[in-house]
Design an enzyme around this catalytic site. Structure first.
Site, PDB file in Angstrom:
ATOM      1  N   HIS A  13      -3.360  19.729  -0.520  1.00 57.88           N
ATOM      2  CA  HIS A  13      -3.021  18.479  -1.221  1.00 57.88           C
ATOM      3  C   HIS A  13      -2.502  17.470  -0.186  1.00 57.88           C
ATOM      4  CE1 HIS A  13      -1.329  16.494  -5.086  1.00 57.88           C
ATOM      5  NE2 HIS A  13      -1.269  15.601  -4.101  1.00 57.88           N
ATOM      6  N   ASN A  17      -4.728   8.284   3.097  1.00 57.28           N
ATOM      7  CA  ASN A  17      -3.932   7.095   3.421  1.00 57.28           C
ATOM      8  C   ASN A  17      -2.425   7.343   3.332  1.00 57.28           C
ATOM      9  OD1 ASN A  17      -5.434   4.333   3.982  1.00 57.28           O
ATOM     10  ND2 ASN A  17      -6.739   5.555   2.637  1.00 57.28           N
ATOM     11  N   HIS A  65      -3.082   0.137   2.091  1.00 53.35           N
ATOM     12  CA  HIS A  65      -4.499  -0.180   1.900  1.00 53.35           C
ATOM     13  C   HIS A  65      -4.864  -1.547   2.489  1.00 53.35           C
ATOM     14  CE1 HIS A  65      -4.534   2.978  -1.517  1.00 53.35           C
ATOM     15  NE2 HIS A  65      -4.942   3.504  -0.398  1.00 53.35           N
ATOM     16  N   LYS A 100     -13.372   3.435  -1.574  1.00 52.49           N
ATOM     17  CA  LYS A 100     -12.975   2.060  -1.926  1.00 52.49           C
ATOM     18  C   LYS A 100     -14.073   1.052  -1.638  1.00 52.49           C
ATOM     19  CE  LYS A 100      -8.272   3.336  -0.811  1.00 52.49           C
ATOM     20  NZ  LYS A 100      -8.572   4.672  -0.300  1.00 52.49           N
ATOM     21  N   GLY A 200      -3.199   8.556  -8.379  1.00 52.75           N
ATOM     22  CA  GLY A 200      -2.811   7.165  -8.625  1.00 52.75           C
ATOM     23  C   GLY A 200      -1.605   7.131  -9.557  1.00 52.75           C
ATOM     24  N   HIS A 227      -3.606  15.465 -10.687  1.00 49.87           N
ATOM     25  CA  HIS A 227      -2.171  15.191 -10.618  1.00 49.87           C
ATOM     26  C   HIS A 227      -1.666  15.301 -12.055  1.00 49.87           C
ATOM     27  CE1 HIS A 227      -2.968  13.866  -6.612  1.00 49.87           C
ATOM     28  NE2 HIS A 227      -1.708  13.549  -6.423  1.00 49.87           N
ATOM     29  N   GLU A 230       3.580  14.316 -13.452  1.00 56.42           N
ATOM     30  CA  GLU A 230       4.516  13.626 -12.541  1.00 56.42           C
ATOM     31  C   GLU A 230       5.516  12.796 -13.339  1.00 56.42           C
ATOM     32  OE1 GLU A 230       1.151  11.958 -10.195  1.00 56.42           O
ATOM     33  OE2 GLU A 230       2.553  12.183  -8.538  1.00 56.42           O
TER      34      GLU A 230
HETATM   35  P1  5GP Z   1      -6.125   7.355  -0.382  1.00 55.93           P
HETATM   36  O1  5GP Z   1      -6.787   7.902  -1.604  1.00 55.93           O
HETATM   37  O2  5GP Z   1      -6.126   5.856  -0.342  1.00 55.93           O
HETATM   38  O3  5GP Z   1      -6.628   7.955   0.889  1.00 55.93           O
HETATM   39  O4  5GP Z   1      -4.590   7.842  -0.449  1.00 55.93           O
HETATM   40  C1  5GP Z   1      -3.574   7.106  -1.101  1.00 55.93           C
HETATM   41  C2  5GP Z   1      -3.754   7.155  -2.604  1.00 55.93           C
HETATM   42  O5  5GP Z   1      -3.538   8.502  -3.076  1.00 55.93           O
HETATM   43  C3  5GP Z   1      -2.719   6.341  -3.374  1.00 55.93           C
HETATM   44  O6  5GP Z   1      -3.133   5.007  -3.507  1.00 55.93           O
HETATM   45  C4  5GP Z   1      -2.658   7.052  -4.719  1.00 55.93           C
HETATM   46  O7  5GP Z   1      -3.728   6.662  -5.536  1.00 55.93           O
HETATM   47  C5  5GP Z   1      -2.865   8.499  -4.328  1.00 55.93           C
HETATM   48  N1  5GP Z   1      -1.571   9.188  -4.157  1.00 55.93           N
HETATM   49  C6  5GP Z   1      -0.925   9.468  -3.008  1.00 55.93           C
HETATM   50  N2  5GP Z   1       0.223  10.133  -3.250  1.00 55.93           N
HETATM   51  C7  5GP Z   1       0.309  10.276  -4.572  1.00 55.93           C
HETATM   52  C8  5GP Z   1       1.268  10.913  -5.437  1.00 55.93           C
HETATM   53  O8  5GP Z   1       2.303  11.456  -5.030  1.00 55.93           O
HETATM   54  N3  5GP Z   1       0.996  10.858  -6.775  1.00 55.93           N
HETATM   55  C9  5GP Z   1      -0.136  10.275  -7.268  1.00 55.93           C
HETATM   56  N4  5GP Z   1      -0.306  10.307  -8.586  1.00 55.93           N
HETATM   57  N5  5GP Z   1      -1.056   9.687  -6.493  1.00 55.93           N
HETATM   58  C10 5GP Z   1      -0.837   9.686  -5.154  1.00 55.93           C
END
Ligand code: 5GP
Length: 376
Positions: A13, A17, A65, A100, A200, A227, A230
């Site tokens: 997990h 980003n 981002h 994206k 998200g 997820h 939370e």
């Molecule tokens: P990316 O998908 O842009 O590489 O990684 C960042 C994205 O992962 C965030 O914009 C968010 O959508 C998701 N994300 C990262 N950490 C968390 C978390 O702790 N909880 C949730 N629900 N989403 C997360």
């Protein structure tokens, strides 16, 4: 070397980003600052602030981002993230990211993922296994497999990390956008994409919006992790568990009924201790569902470790939460009084929950067998 670093580990997990080095984020912010596109001191303050509740974390992601919106940067951060996990002996990494679109940079979901793959290929200091179970009916897949194996048989003696990809659906997305991500994942299966993640901001979006895309993904053989829990949303938690995902992440706001259901379904949980504490989804480690320590003689319903529920320790966002997989193992050991031998077994058990197939599982078993001898 620190024992926790030496131990082989499996990371299931990790958001791309969220796992960027602080130094890279600062460099990117400075560059955009110099070009007048962001106000550097403001961005620096946000990057260096380390205690963020859940809602603030999502504001932080919006900022990240802005800093990572071109193909070159996506390639760079992917390469660095893999190098960082490999440096602490992560032997298998499932890296997740949200494909994206960014019209001004000529980016669409597919080109975003191609930039990620370019990052995997750019790693040169370690051997990256991105695909070892080819579909020989697919020429592209067979060619990549051959190239990978050639590298493996070169006898370079390089350290090896298996990397598989999960495409994330962001809860802000529509059903159509979610479906586009699933179709992209299917088209990229021969390139190491093994599953789908739903992530998200948990207070945004409805489960029913994503369900058609997730059902389609499942029908097509992609593995799903969600997820889940939370925030306290019992209706959604039940709907998610009824969907029977292959794994879930977090499981913080479960009540008695939800724990009972999760345990009877034996769905593996990706546990992110530091992330849960930093985002205040769990107020303190004493009451964390990894293994409550309030009364060692009484295994409470939510205690996952002591009840033998399948769990895997993960970082979530090693950059945003300033943590590492080794750090999470060390933290769990000291917080819950678990000896190194048991922690090694916990790391090894994670092999059972990876989304890659049996060949990779067998190879990882050998890695753990070897480490068991040398770490004694
Ligand atoms: P990316 O998908 O842009 O590489 O990684 C960042 C994205 O992962 C965030 O914009 C968010 O959508 C998701 N994300 C990262 N950490 C968390 C978390 O702790 N909880 C949730 N629900 N989403 C997360």
């Amino acid at each position: 070397m620190d024992w926790w670093v030496s131990m082989p580990k499996v990371e299931l997990h990790a958001h791309l980003n969220g796992s960027i080095r602080d130094s890279t984020l600062m460099e990117l912010a400075r560059e955009l600052g110099n070009r007048g596109l962001v106000h550097f001191p403001d961005v620096e303050r946000v990057i260096l602030k380390h205690d963020r509740a859940l809602t603030e974390v999502f504001k932080m992601f919006d900022l990240i981002h802005i800093l990572t919106t071109d193909h070159e940067t996506v390639t760079r951060i992917t390469k660095e993230v893999i190098e960082d996990f490999a440096a602490e002996n992560v032997v298998y990494l499932e890296l997740r990211t949200t494909p994206k679109k960014n019209v001004s940079k000529g980016m669409n979901k597919k080109s975003y993922m191609e930039a990620v793959l370019e990052g995997l290929r750019a790693v040169s200091t370690i051997e990256v296994d991105i695909f070892s179970e080819p579909n020989f009916d697919c020429p592209a897949s067979a060619a990549i497999y051959a190239r990978n194996n050639e590298c493996a048989s070169n006898g370079t003696g390089k350290k090896k990390i298996y990397v598989r990809l999960l495409l994330s659906i962001d809860r802000r997305e529509t059903t159509e956008a979610a479906m586009e991500t699933v179709k992209l994942a299917l088209a990229m299966r021969h390139l190491g994409v093994v599953g789908i993640d739903l992530s998200g901001n948990p207070i945004i979006g409805e489960w029913l919006t994503f369900l058609p895309a997730l059902e389609f993904a499942k029908e097509q053989g992609l593995l799903i992790t969600l997820h889940c829990g939370e925030v306290p949303n019992q209706v959604e938690i039940h709907a998610m568990l009824d969907f029977l995902p292959a794994r879930i992440g977090h499981a913080c706001c479960f009540g008695e009924e939800e724990w009972a259901k999760l345990k009877s379904l034996k769905i593996p949980v990706e546990i992110c201790l530091t992330s849960n504490i930093r985002t205040e989804t769990i107020s303190s480690l004493d009451i964390h569902h990894f293994g409550e320590v309030s009364d060692p003689l009484w295994i409470v319903l939510s205690d996952l470790y002591n009840s033998g529920h399948p769990i895997v320790l993960c970082t979530d966002d090693s950059g945003v939460f300033s943590t590492s997989v080794s750090g999470e193992y060390s933290l769990a050991s000291s917080s819950f009084g678990i000896q190194k031998r048991e922690m090694f077994q916990l790391a090894r058990n994670a092999v059972n929950f990876i989304f890659a197939g049996n060949k990779v599982k067998q190879e990882l078993e050998q890695v753990f067998d070897l480490a068991a001898k040398t770490l004694e």
